[in-house]
Write a protein that holds these residues in place. Structure first.
Motif, short mmCIF file in Angstrom:
data_model
loop_
_atom_site.label_atom_id
_atom_site.label_comp_id
_atom_site.label_asym_id
_atom_site.label_seq_id
_atom_site.Cartn_x
_atom_site.Cartn_y
_atom_site.Cartn_z
N LYS A 1 1.06 -0.99 0.14
CA LYS A 1 0.49 -0.04 0.21
C LYS A 1 1.15 1.16 -0.10
O LYS A 1 1.56 1.26 0.86
CB LYS A 1 -1.03 0.11 1.53
CG LYS A 1 -2.37 -1.34 1.63
CD LYS A 1 -2.10 -1.33 2.89
CE LYS A 1 -3.09 -2.33 2.86
NZ LYS A 1 -3.70 -2.71 4.21
N PHE A 2 1.11 1.91 -0.90
CA PHE A 2 1.40 3.21 -1.40
C PHE A 2 -0.02 4.18 -0.95
O PHE A 2 -0.72 4.70 -2.38
CB PHE A 2 2.14 3.02 -1.96
CG PHE A 2 1.71 2.57 -3.18
CD1 PHE A 2 1.43 3.36 -4.55
CD2 PHE A 2 2.53 1.13 -3.35
CE1 PHE A 2 1.42 2.86 -5.40
CE2 PHE A 2 1.43 0.85 -4.71
CZ PHE A 2 1.15 1.31 -5.32
N THR A 3 1.24 5.86 -1.40
CA THR A 3 0.71 7.01 -1.52
C THR A 3 1.03 7.24 -3.51
O THR A 3 1.63 6.42 -3.55
CB THR A 3 0.76 7.70 -0.49
OG1 THR A 3 2.00 8.55 -0.65
CG2 THR A 3 0.66 7.96 0.79
N LEU A 4 0.11 8.76 -3.49
CA LEU A 4 0.30 8.72 -5.38
C LEU A 4 1.57 9.55 -4.72
O LEU A 4 2.54 9.57 -5.88
CB LEU A 4 -1.30 9.16 -5.51
CG LEU A 4 -2.19 9.37 -5.85
CD1 LEU A 4 -3.31 9.61 -6.30
CD2 LEU A 4 -1.71 7.99 -7.44
N SER A 5 1.46 10.04 -3.92
CA SER A 5 3.22 10.77 -3.66
C SER A 5 4.39 10.34 -3.92
O SER A 5 4.88 10.84 -4.54
CB SER A 5 3.27 12.20 -3.11
OG SER A 5 4.46 11.80 -1.71
N GLU A 6 4.32 8.37 -3.07
CA GLU A 6 5.15 7.88 -2.63
C GLU A 6 5.33 6.84 -4.53
O GLU A 6 6.79 7.24 -4.34
CB GLU A 6 5.28 6.33 -1.98
CG GLU A 6 5.30 7.43 -0.14
CD GLU A 6 4.55 6.26 0.40
OE1 GLU A 6 4.51 6.58 1.75
OE2 GLU A 6 3.62 5.29 0.35
N PHE A 7 3.95 7.34 -5.06
CA PHE A 7 4.16 6.29 -6.71
C PHE A 7 5.33 7.47 -7.03
O PHE A 7 5.92 7.37 -8.25
CB PHE A 7 3.21 6.13 -6.68
CG PHE A 7 2.77 5.45 -7.83
CD1 PHE A 7 3.32 3.98 -8.13
CD2 PHE A 7 2.14 5.90 -9.35
CE1 PHE A 7 3.73 3.54 -9.32
CE2 PHE A 7 2.53 5.31 -10.34
CZ PHE A 7 2.64 3.48 -10.64
N GLN A 8 4.67 8.84 -7.12
CA GLN A 8 5.12 9.44 -8.21
C GLN A 8 6.60 9.78 -7.65
O GLN A 8 7.74 10.38 -8.50
CB GLN A 8 4.82 11.36 -7.28
CG GLN A 8 5.24 12.38 -9.07
CD GLN A 8 4.32 13.90 -8.59
OE1 GLN A 8 3.33 13.51 -7.93
NE2 GLN A 8 5.14 14.63 -8.85
N LYS A 9 7.26 9.84 -6.47
CA LYS A 9 8.82 10.13 -6.21
C LYS A 9 9.27 9.24 -6.53
O LYS A 9 10.97 8.88 -7.77
CB LYS A 9 9.18 9.85 -4.31
CG LYS A 9 8.32 10.93 -3.98
CD LYS A 9 8.72 11.21 -2.29
CE LYS A 9 8.89 12.81 -1.98
NZ LYS A 9 7.37 12.69 -1.88
N LEU A 10 8.72 7.66 -6.96
CA LEU A 10 9.80 6.43 -7.75
C LEU A 10 9.79 7.47 -8.97
O LEU A 10 11.31 7.01 -9.88
CB LEU A 10 8.99 5.31 -7.54
CG LEU A 10 9.27 4.76 -8.70
CD1 LEU A 10 10.78 3.60 -8.36
CD2 LEU A 10 8.45 2.72 -8.47
N TYR A 11 9.08 8.36 -9.84
CA TYR A 11 9.02 8.31 -11.27
C TYR A 11 9.69 9.32 -11.36
O TYR A 11 10.89 9.59 -12.27
CB TYR A 11 8.38 8.68 -11.67
CG TYR A 11 7.08 7.45 -12.56
CD1 TYR A 11 6.43 6.88 -11.17
CD2 TYR A 11 7.39 7.05 -13.92
CE1 TYR A 11 6.28 4.97 -12.73
CE2 TYR A 11 6.85 5.64 -13.87
CZ TYR A 11 5.83 5.07 -13.15
OH TYR A 11 5.78 4.03 -13.53
N GLU A 12 10.15 10.30 -10.25
CA GLU A 12 10.66 11.25 -10.37
C GLU A 12 12.15 11.02 -10.33
O GLU A 12 13.37 11.73 -10.46
CB GLU A 12 10.38 12.38 -8.82
CG GLU A 12 9.32 13.01 -9.76
CD GLU A 12 8.64 13.85 -8.51
OE1 GLU A 12 8.15 15.13 -8.35
OE2 GLU A 12 9.07 13.80 -7.38
N ALA A 13 12.49 9.32 -9.19
CA ALA A 13 13.35 9.42 -8.74
C ALA A 13 14.58 8.80 -10.40
O ALA A 13 15.92 8.86 -10.70
CB ALA A 13 13.79 8.36 -7.72
N ILE A 14 13.71 8.00 -10.85
CA ILE A 14 14.31 7.53 -12.19
C ILE A 14 14.41 8.53 -12.96
O ILE A 14 15.50 8.26 -13.99
CB ILE A 14 12.69 6.20 -13.12
CG1 ILE A 14 13.21 5.46 -11.88
CG2 ILE A 14 13.75 5.99 -14.39
CD1 ILE A 14 11.96 4.02 -12.02
N LEU A 15 13.44 9.32 -13.41
CA LEU A 15 13.80 10.12 -14.59
C LEU A 15 14.87 11.42 -13.69
O LEU A 15 15.20 12.38 -14.85
CB LEU A 15 11.93 11.30 -14.65
CG LEU A 15 11.14 10.29 -15.91
CD1 LEU A 15 9.52 10.65 -15.47
CD2 LEU A 15 11.75 10.00 -16.89
#
Lengths: 256, 256
Positions: free
Chosen positions: B187-201
């Protein structure tokens, strides 16, 4: 001129080249260019028919000890198919044991060609009318074959698998980047553009969806001209919007 | 126990392994796994510090004559970093002359490690808390290093370039396929999900755009639960919609 169709000659030539190859080339490693062509609304691939065993091959070769890998694949395509100026991308590696060794089973074990090869796959998509293949000394012919007719010819080793994987890479590529520049004529109809995508994907696309997506990308510019001469209403002609095409090429089709 | 921190010992060990390697491994070819980890909202990469010269390396190795290439890269990661069960994808090849030869300049020319190597790059993205690296006999340590801190350490040969290219491949991948499964907690928040994409990009994303695109893909399912304990309004928790995630994984993010 000696014929290079004679089986005895072709075996002798392979043995002669083997000794030279041992001095020149890195062992166990080969490169295979998969050059796709788009013609008559269908995809083709460039193949050579080897005199020895009369089987069809990708026009591949080996890497010199003294040569950068990127230079090797360009030289190999030039030597095997007489083609220059093609920009190729690496798409995959083929490294199973026994993928290539048994093809030269009639030869001695120390033949350069008979060792295990891990091969590096490269691919490109071109207008075949702009590339004129010339067979090398080992090959009877070097020519374009329609992908849909590959089942009718005898492809050597795992070269069918390499072609299939290259096609998958091309299909994946058109989900990321625009294509078509240098492949279609300067002016084309939306229907012609759609047929390029259908040829690569190997399936029909919904016309309405396709047109909507193309318009959203903004990579095409509608001209104040129509294609005359057909039986139906003359369709509008389009050209690539170079600036937007290059921008989409850089940024990709899907952006987070 | 003998220390393997001693420079004399580590040179002797390399010479000893060199003779064994010549029997076992294909010359001129290596594999390099780039294992990314996502931790504390930042990307890490798995590296080994070689006793010899005290420089940092990807945990790479060589391919056995008797071994399929896909098996080689799995064995190498196990031997060099003690890690099993990691699914890696090939992303590129590094084949310039003189990319690796000079590192072992103190040794005789016939050292296995000193020849020209064309290296095959593989990558994977994992939760580093689930992988426990163990250094091999040649290495002082094997550990995760933050990508943003790589400038502070001495990376050998062209390994920085290999890592950068692997990161580009990962960035390209998230423009085609969804990621996150097995990487984020259940279970995760949208903000945590976004941080994954931001880390990669490697850049911040507009929150509104990101949420809208995620919703359009339908790969997340909103739970009837909130993350409690923060200073702000408790954010909603999400989980992956497995069916839709797998469908998007198969079909890709952009479809013609």
């Amino acid at each position: 001129m000696t014929s290079n169709n004679n089986s005895m000659d072709s075996k002798q030539l392979i043995i002669q080249r083997s000794e030279e190859h041992k001095q020149l080339f890195i062992p166990n490693l080969s490169v295979d260019p998969v050059i796709f062509g788009f013609d008559q609304n269908k995809l083709k691939v460039l193949l050579s028919k080897l005199n020895y065993k009369k089987m069809w091959f990708l026009p591949g070769g080996y890497v010199k000890y003294s040569e950068d890998l990127d230079d090797a694949v360009i030289r190999v395509l030039k030597e095997r198919a007489g083609i220059s100026g093609v920009f190729m991308e690496h798409f995959g590696i083929f490294g199973k044991t026994n993928r290539s060794e048994s093809f030269f089973d009639e030869f001695d074990e120390d033949l350069f060609h008979k060792q295990r090869f891990i091969t590096l796959g490269y691919y490109a998509l071109y207008n075949p009318n702009k590339l004129n293949p010339i067979p090398d000394e080992l090959s009877e012919v070097c020519e374009w074959k329609y992908i849909c007719e590959l089942d009718k010819i005898r492809l050597a080793m795992d070269h069918r698998e390499i072609i299939d994987k290259a096609l998958l890479a091309l299909q994946e590529k058109i989900a990321i980047k625009p294509i078509g520049y240098n492949l279609l004529p300067e002016k084309f109809t939306l229907s012609e553009f759609q047929k390029l995508y259908e040829a690569i994907l190997g399936k029909e696309l919904n016309r309405g969806n396709f047109y909507r997506k193309i318009k959203n990308l903004g990579i095409l510019r509608k001209l104040d001209e129509q294609r005359r001469g057909g039986a139906h209403k003359a369709p509008d002609l389009y050209t690539f919007d170079e600036e937007q095409y290059n921008k989409t090429l850089k940024n990709g089709l899907f952006n987070w």
